[in-house]
Scaffold this motif. Structure first.
Motif, PDB file in Angstrom:
ATOM      1  N   UNK A   1      -1.648  -2.714   5.885  1.00 42.59           N
ATOM      2  CA  UNK A   1      -2.308  -3.900   5.316  1.00 42.59           C
ATOM      3  C   UNK A   1      -2.964  -4.813   6.332  1.00 42.59           C
ATOM      4  N   UNK A   2      -2.594  -4.730   7.592  1.00 44.39           N
ATOM      5  CA  UNK A   2      -3.057  -5.739   8.541  1.00 44.39           C
ATOM      6  C   UNK A   2      -2.402  -7.093   8.319  1.00 44.39           C
ATOM      7  N   UNK A   3      -1.432  -7.136   7.421  1.00 41.37           N
ATOM      8  CA  UNK A   3      -0.536  -8.285   7.166  1.00 41.37           C
ATOM      9  C   UNK A   3      -1.170  -9.432   6.380  1.00 41.37           C
TER      10      UNK A   3
ATOM     11  N   UNK B   1      -7.719  -3.619  -3.716  1.00 42.63           N
ATOM     12  CA  UNK B   1      -7.424  -2.479  -2.854  1.00 42.63           C
ATOM     13  C   UNK B   1      -8.500  -2.305  -1.794  1.00 42.63           C
ATOM     14  N   UNK B   2      -9.748  -2.591  -2.141  1.00 44.34           N
ATOM     15  CA  UNK B   2     -10.845  -2.496  -1.180  1.00 44.34           C
ATOM     16  C   UNK B   2     -10.609  -3.460  -0.021  1.00 44.34           C
ATOM     17  N   UNK B   3     -10.273  -4.697  -0.341  1.00 45.41           N
ATOM     18  CA  UNK B   3     -10.024  -5.675   0.721  1.00 45.41           C
ATOM     19  C   UNK B   3      -8.808  -5.243   1.551  1.00 45.41           C
ATOM     20  N   UNK B   4      -7.813  -4.670   0.884  1.00 47.64           N
ATOM     21  CA  UNK B   4      -6.641  -4.177   1.612  1.00 47.64           C
ATOM     22  C   UNK B   4      -7.003  -3.079   2.600  1.00 47.64           C
ATOM     23  N   UNK B   5      -7.912  -2.181   2.194  1.00 46.81           N
ATOM     24  CA  UNK B   5      -8.371  -1.135   3.108  1.00 46.81           C
ATOM     25  C   UNK B   5      -9.119  -1.741   4.288  1.00 46.81           C
TER      26      UNK B   5
ATOM     27  N   UNK C   1      -9.189  -2.680   9.861  1.00 52.73           N
ATOM     28  CA  UNK C   1      -9.528  -3.594  10.958  1.00 52.73           C
ATOM     29  C   UNK C   1      -8.348  -3.742  11.911  1.00 52.73           C
ATOM     30  N   UNK C   2      -7.154  -3.789  11.353  1.00 52.56           N
ATOM     31  CA  UNK C   2      -5.953  -3.935  12.192  1.00 52.56           C
ATOM     32  C   UNK C   2      -5.785  -2.728  13.117  1.00 52.56           C
ATOM     33  N   UNK C   3      -6.058  -1.535  12.605  1.00 51.49           N
ATOM     34  CA  UNK C   3      -5.905  -0.354  13.462  1.00 51.49           C
ATOM     35  C   UNK C   3      -6.950  -0.342  14.570  1.00 51.49           C
TER      36      UNK C   3
ATOM     37  N   UNK D   1       0.859  -1.184   0.000  1.00 53.69           N
ATOM     38  CA  UNK D   1       0.000   0.000   0.000  1.00 53.69           C
ATOM     39  C   UNK D   1       0.895   1.233   0.000  1.00 53.69           C
ATOM     40  N   UNK D   2       1.137   1.825   1.183  1.00 55.49           N
ATOM     41  CA  UNK D   2       2.037   2.982   1.165  1.00 55.49           C
ATOM     42  C   UNK D   2       3.439   2.549   0.783  1.00 55.49           C
TER      43      UNK D   2
END
Lengths: 155, 752
Positions: free
Chosen positions: A140-142, B648-652, B657-659, A101-102
């Motif tokens: 990404x949450x990995x 990209x949607x799933x990546x977001x 969710x992780x944050x 991503x970034x």
């Protein structure tokens, strides 16, 4: 001081290095290799991971003088050319799975995964997580990084 | 694992495909130039002197020690700021450099430019600032009683005229707290300012909104905006933390003073002081319902600590108030949200923006309500779920799809993960734990949230796109140029996809964002695919109309694969031939439907553009003796309207969710007496790959007729409900009330 080392197969020399500088600083600011990243500069995030004599290290924790006479490979040294086909399989897998991503964590992660697959060609998921526990990613949450490693291992 | 409904698309890498990122190869090969990677001949390094005190008068600043250091080119204080001494997003109140006082720990006081970053830091350490330390105000309630109010937003709506008594058969109350979260982007605040021959400055910087930076920087430099040119450098994540200025004015000041390019790069510790954080909050809730669990009223009082300066606190307060009861039908609502000034670190934008704090409270309340009436947590939510046509507490009708019930059902119906295998790596605490898992208990929790998309309350929210169609090397090519900030979310990919779909041309280049084109607005509020996507689409449509007019026919024509095609599929002309008359370029400023301000007394008004929804189910293992939590799995369902780029949607969704998981169990800037105790990645913990579980994602595409392609903003909703879902799961495992996030081990292991 002068620091001479082999970086990505080429002998490089940096002059007027202040002894307090890190290998990361020398690579980024003196050798024109900003691929290794400066996310924390205290060894917590793994974004600056490079190979030092074949072992992955946080280059922010290596003093410039310690790198003198050593061999270093950075993320810039993994591909054989600039096209997509010349990328390393780990780099290709990160692109294919959307693991970027970034991208600020990406160079360090790619070196870490490259090292993992060299040691263990078929890691289990717990093995992957353990090997990459020192590389922070905030975007990404990995999940897609896990997918990238699995893909790279089978390609 | 993800499931997505896919529509066939006629264009390779067009809208609806997981087109690759145009910056991807550069990013994986280490060649992508982030804002901290920049370099110029004769470049100097800037450093910042910051206040060690949360509140003090500045009596005197002695810079002579710093000026005497060899290699130092400039030392600047507030006296050297030629224009406005203060800046701000909504209220101009934050000093460029301290003027007579400091109001938070880490407030910038002076600047140094030197030929090496260490020289600059050492010189900065030799600047002597004489402070008269004051007692800081750090308690938001005390600030409120003193009248240090940023904004009060009441949202009061009654089922019947004249107001209702707040009574119901079942009443549950709770008081909740949310700690101060940090965005913790990985790419530190950084950039390069280059003085120009015309007396202006060229600033290469990582930001979320180039034009709002330009306006503030120009005012502080005392220059007209056209002499302050900003260009987006590579952005290493944002999440709200780059909406306010950090080093932009400072580096420009140093560059103009020294006549040399100046680079500034914050270290991680400085970064914790260099940007605003998520507002800590205290939330008192009372929910009244009938015996079936149907909500009768919600009463809430929310206090958000804005810290020392205004930043975006007014809008955060409005979000907390207007979204304060969640995605539920509630006949009577009495919500009062307050933002206050304290001497704590300034707080402003972070992903979720006021909706996060409220969601933790109202979802905790829904679980309490479920327990009180004896139904399961998903069922009580479904009985109250809003739908299309529901009325928000502001009186606004929810006009678009609102599949709240369906999202809840999706996460509930996912198969649960298998029991732990006994591998010690799967235990809470991992291999470093000190038990063999004797007291590990599994729990499951649910939550759903609501978020507004785009800017609200009558703000003139627009984006600008320039699209040029030309012939390059004998084939048609498109240039897309906007000022929209790619921060990692994939906006550059989406812009190119839209141009391919609208113009039937595969070769699309997205120019680097800069201020030579009109504003795109901020990469925040989940708005950029909607807004800049909408602007790019509109500009492409204008280009298409112009180029098709050259054909000289009146029947319906389309652009396919570089050709003009009639409705019967026959090729009418080639784009290359049509462009022989010259390139076609259009610039379009595009707006969403207008919003209205909130009534200041009642909080009524059509203030928001679009609503977005996501639901989570969290499964956790808790070591109840050690207080350690391992999240085993998270399932998410989100309605995105249209997945413009499914990958990209799933990546977001996964990243957001992780944050939220981070806020649930680990992330907090610990502030004691106004002083940050943990400004490092050693002590401020964000989730590692060991902390994150597998995440199952269901993506719904219920198109919003008002939005481009029917899309719905994606970035923020997943951050909102994952926090309460994880905490609900810990409660289910432990039976504890757990009213504060992040949940710490002692909240579990040492609970009375």
């Amino acid at each position: 001081m002068r620091v001479t080392c082999v970086v990505n197969g080429e002998t490089r020399q940096a002059d007027d290095v202040w002894p307090g500088e890190s290998l990361l600083y020398v690579l980024r600011e003196r050798l024109g290799l900003p691929g290794a990243k400066n996310a924390c500069e205290q060894g917590e995030c793994g974004s600056c991971t490079v190979y030092l004599d074949g072992l992955p290290v946080c280059s922010c924790l290596v003093a410039a003088g310690q790198a003198d006479g050593r061999t270093i490979t950075t993320v810039e040294g993994l591909a054989t050319g600039s096209g997509e086909e010349q990328l390393d399989r780990v780099q290709r897998a990160f692109l294919a799975t959307g693991a970027v991503q970034c991208g600020f964590c990406t160079p360090g992660l790619i070196v870490a995964v490259h090292d993992l697959l060299a040691r263990d060609p078929a890691p289990t998921d717990p093995d992957i997580r353990e090997a990459l526990a020192g590389n922070l990613c905030r975007c990404t949450g990995y999940e897609k990084i896990m997918e990238a490693v699995r893909l790279a291992a089978t390609s | 694992m993800s499931t997505l409904t896919r529509e066939p698309t006629t264009v390779a890498d067009g809208v609806g495909t997981s087109a690759p990122r145009p910056d991807g190869i550069l990013k994986v090969s280490g060649e992508f130039a982030y804002s901290s990677d920049l370099w110029a001949d004769e470049m100097l390094w800037g450093a910042t002197v910051r206040s060690p005190h949360p509140s003090a008068e500045v009596r005197a600043i002695d810079i002579t020690g710093a000026l005497a250091v060899p290699g130092v080119y400039a030392v600047l204080t507030a006296d050297d700021v030629p224009g406005a001494k203060r800046y701000g997003l909504e209220v101009v109140d934050q000093p460029v450099l301290a003027v007579d006082e400091v109001r938070y720990e880490g407030e910038p006081v002076a600047l140094v430019a030197a030929d090496h970053p260490e020289t600059a830091r050492r010189a900065a350490a030799r600047i002597k600032v004489e402070y008269a330390v004051r007692a800081p105000v750090t308690d938001p309630e005390e600030a409120l009683s003193r009248g240090d109010l940023v904004r009060h937003v009441p949202v009061h709506r009654f089922a019947s005229a004249g107001g209702d008594a707040l009574t119901a058969d079942v009443v549950v109350t709770g008081t909740y707290e949310v700690g101060m979260q940090d965005q913790a982007f990985l790419g530190p605040e950084s950039g390069l300012a280059v003085p120009a021959e015309d007396g202006g400055v060229d600033l290469f910087v990582a930001t979320q909104w180039l034009h709002v930076d330009q306006k503030q920087v120009a005012a502080c430099l005392g220059l007209p905006p056209e002499l302050v040119r900003l260009r987006l450098a590579g952005v290493g994540g944002a999440f709200g933390a780059r909406e306010d200025l950090s080093m932009q004015v400072h580096a420009s000041l140093l560059a103009l003073h020294t006549g040399k390019p100046v680079k500034m790069v914050y270290g991680r510790e400085e970064s914790f002081f260099g940007h605003v954080h998520r507002h800590p909050a205290r939330l008192e809730y009372e929910h009244g319902a009938d015996r079936s669990g149907k909500l009768v009223y919600v009463k809430a009082r929310i206090v958000l600590d804005g810290g020392a300066y205004t930043s975006s606190t007014p809008a955060v307060v409005a979000n907390a108030a207007t979204l304060g009861v969640g995605p539920y039908d509630v006949p009577t609502v009495v919500v009062d949200a307050y933002g206050v000034y304290t001497n704590n670190p300034p707080c402003g934008a972070m992903r979720g923006f006021g909706a996060v704090q409220a969601c933790f409270a109202y979802e905790s309340q829904m679980d309490k309500l479920a327990a009180a009436i004896g139904v399961d947590p998903v069922e009580v939510r479904r009985r109250n779920a809003m739908t299309t046509g529901s009325v928000m507490p502001t009186g606004q009708i929810v006009s678009g799809p609102a599949p709240v019930d369906e999202l809840l059902a999706l996460v509930r119906d996912r198969p649960l993960p298998p029991a732990a295998t006994g591998d010690p790596r799967e235990r809470p605490g991992g291999v470093a734990n000190t038990t063999r898992g004797e007291a590990v208990v599994r729990g499951v929790g649910y939550a759903i949230g609501i978020k507004n998309v785009c800017f609200s309350e009558g703000f003139d929210d627009f984006s600008t796109a320039r699209v040029r169609l030309s012939v390059l090397g004998g084939e048609p090519a498109v240039l897309v140029h906007t000022a929209a900030a790619e921060v990692g979310q994939g906006l550059v990919t989406v812009q190119a996809q839209i141009a391919r779909t609208e113009l039937g041309v595969s070769r699309v280049t997205v120019a680097t964002a800069d201020t030579s084109v009109g504003s795109a607005g901020s990469s925040s509020a989940s708005r950029q695919t909607y807004m800049t996507g909408g602007a790019v689409r509109a500009a492409c449509q204008a280009v298409r109309a112009t180029v098709l007019a050259r054909v000289g026919r009146t029947d319906a024509l389309s652009l396919v694969d570089g050709k003009v095609v009639a409705s019967d599929g026959s090729v009418v002309a080639s784009l290359v031939d049509l462009l022989g008359e010259g390139d076609v370029e259009e610039i379009v400023e595009w707006r969403h439907k207008p919003t209205r301000p909130l009534d200041p007394e009642t909080g009524q008004g059509d203030a928001h553009v679009q609503y977005a929804f996501a639901a989570h189910r969290a499964v956790v293992d808790v070591d109840t003796e050690l207080g350690l939590v391992r999240v085993v799995e998270i399932a998410t369902a989100q309605d995105v309207g249209k997945a413009v780029n499914p990958q990209a949607v799933v990546g977001q969704i996964q990243g957001g969710t992780a944050q939220g998981l981070g806020l649930a169990v680990m992330e907090e800037i610990q502030v004691v007496d106004g002083v940050i105790r943990n400004p490092s990645f050693t002590d401020y913990l964000i989730p590692t790959i060991l902390d994150m579980p597998p995440m199952e994602v269901d993506v719904l595409e219920r198109g919003d007729p008002d939005a481009p392609y029917g899309l719905r903003g994606v970035g923020e909703p997943p951050t909102i409900s994952s926090t309460p879902a994880v905490v609900a799961a810990i409660r289910a495992a432990t039976g504890l009330a757990l009213t504060r996030v992040p949940v710490r081990p002692d909240h579990i292991a040492l609970a009375p």
